[in-house]
Design an enzyme around this catalytic site. Structure first.
Site, PDB file in Angstrom:
ATOM      1  N   CYS A 165       0.829  -0.600  -0.216  1.00 59.94           N
ATOM      2  CA  CYS A 165       0.166   0.163   0.053  1.00 59.94           C
ATOM      3  C   CYS A 165       1.216   1.181  -0.225  1.00 59.94           C
ATOM      4  O   CYS A 165       1.865   1.935  -0.941  1.00 59.94           O
ATOM      5  CB  CYS A 165      -0.790  -0.027   1.358  1.00 59.94           C
ATOM      6  SG  CYS A 165      -2.342   1.040   0.781  1.00 59.94           S
ATOM      7  N   HIS A 180      -3.491  -5.329   0.415  1.00 59.53           N
ATOM      8  CA  HIS A 180      -2.843  -5.547   0.970  1.00 59.53           C
ATOM      9  C   HIS A 180      -2.753  -7.659   1.513  1.00 59.53           C
ATOM     10  O   HIS A 180      -4.232  -8.150   2.245  1.00 59.53           O
ATOM     11  CB  HIS A 180      -3.763  -5.172   2.559  1.00 59.53           C
ATOM     12  CG  HIS A 180      -3.498  -3.908   2.851  1.00 59.53           C
ATOM     13  ND1 HIS A 180      -2.786  -3.487   3.438  1.00 59.53           N
ATOM     14  CD2 HIS A 180      -4.138  -2.673   2.165  1.00 59.53           C
ATOM     15  CE1 HIS A 180      -2.455  -2.312   3.492  1.00 59.53           C
ATOM     16  NE2 HIS A 180      -3.594  -1.667   2.749  1.00 59.53           N
ATOM     17  N   GLU A 195      -1.652  -8.731   3.533  1.00 59.94           N
ATOM     18  CA  GLU A 195      -1.495  -9.904   4.862  1.00 59.94           C
ATOM     19  C   GLU A 195      -2.708  -9.916   5.363  1.00 59.94           C
ATOM     20  O   GLU A 195      -3.024 -11.020   6.178  1.00 59.94           O
ATOM     21  CB  GLU A 195      -0.612  -8.991   5.473  1.00 59.94           C
ATOM     22  CG  GLU A 195      -1.388  -7.327   6.255  1.00 59.94           C
ATOM     23  CD  GLU A 195      -1.937  -6.371   4.939  1.00 59.94           C
ATOM     24  OE1 GLU A 195      -2.044  -5.117   5.739  1.00 59.94           O
ATOM     25  OE2 GLU A 195      -0.932  -6.274   3.882  1.00 59.94           O
TER      26      GLU A 195
END
Length: 252
Positions: free
Chosen positions: A117, A226, A228
């Protein structure tokens, strides 16, 4: 179940920061737990890096890979030769100074780098690129890239999302095993241009740049979404490949 190994690469992960108020009367650091847990789950040892630019080289001597995270802030337009054109820009000078120092140092060492990001945007700027300062103002027919609303799902928030097209000959496509993927989206800025040897490797349907990679480095990838959150299989592949690259860096 996490596989236990005698050796695990150490990954430095940059923190977000806030001024006093809320959690503490004094300035404080913050990071979502999944930025760290996702790396542990693919075999790494994540450590958080405070914003001490004068210690950047010391941190780089300790780690095998670098993750530059996102957060509630923006890259200063002055870093890419522009003046601010929107009041939506929020700056965190100490964070940016540290991240720029540690990111430049990692690239000089050819240490594996993953920008997420805001980290993706900083990676582009460090390599001579520019940013869209506010997507709704500058991208005609833009998709919704930043809406979130309260919901019982997704940990209390439902994020925007859309599909991306990935360049077939890119390292990203090779690592995640696909040239198309659905991604989450939570940003109001984006990469506008990159400068060689950086290249664009993925875009959204509205033309917003979703991934870049440095063709002169072994692993220097930025993604606008993202990974994650591990919402797609390709995200897990990307994180695992990054961990493997960090292990190879340690052993070289």
């Amino acid at each position: 179940m996490t596989q236990h190994k005698l050796f695990r690469p150490i990954i430095g992960v940059t923190l977000d920061s806030e001024e006093g108020g809320g959690f503490s009367d004094s300035p404080w650091y913050a990071i979502r737990q999944n930025y760290l847990s996702c790396l542990e789950e693919v075999g790494a040892v994540p450590i958080a890096l405070p914003h001490l630019a004068e210690l950047a080289e010391h941190y780089l001597n300790m780690i095998d890979g670098l993750v530059v995270t996102g957060g509630a802030f923006d890259v200063p337009p002055a870093m890419f030769g522009e003046e601010a054109r929107t009041d939506t820009i929020r700056l965190k000078p100490a964070r940016t100074k540290f991240e720029a120092a540690v990111l430049r140092g990692a690239l000089e060492r050819d240490m594996p780098v993953l920008g997420i990001c805001g980290g993706h945007q900083l990676l582009a700027v460090i390599a001579g690129g520019t940013l869209v300062q506010h997507i709704p103002d500058e991208v005609a027919g833009a998709l919704e890239h930043s809406v979130s609303k309260d919901t019982e799902n997704a940990g209390g928030k439902e994020r925007a999302g859309h599909s991306i097209a990935i360049e077939q000959d890119s390292l990203l496509a090779k690592l995640i095993g696909t040239t198309g993927q659905h991604v989450n989206s939570s940003h109001h800025q984006s990469v506008r241009t990159v400068k060689a040897p950086m290249r664009v490797t993925a875009t959204a349907e509205d033309g917003v740049i979703e991934a870049i990679e440095h063709t002169g480095k072994s692993f220097a990838i930025g993604v606008q979404w993202h990974p994650e959150y591990k919402q797609m299989e390709g995200d897990v592949h990307l994180l695992a490949a990054f961990c493997a690259a960090a292990e190879a860096y340690h052993n070289r």
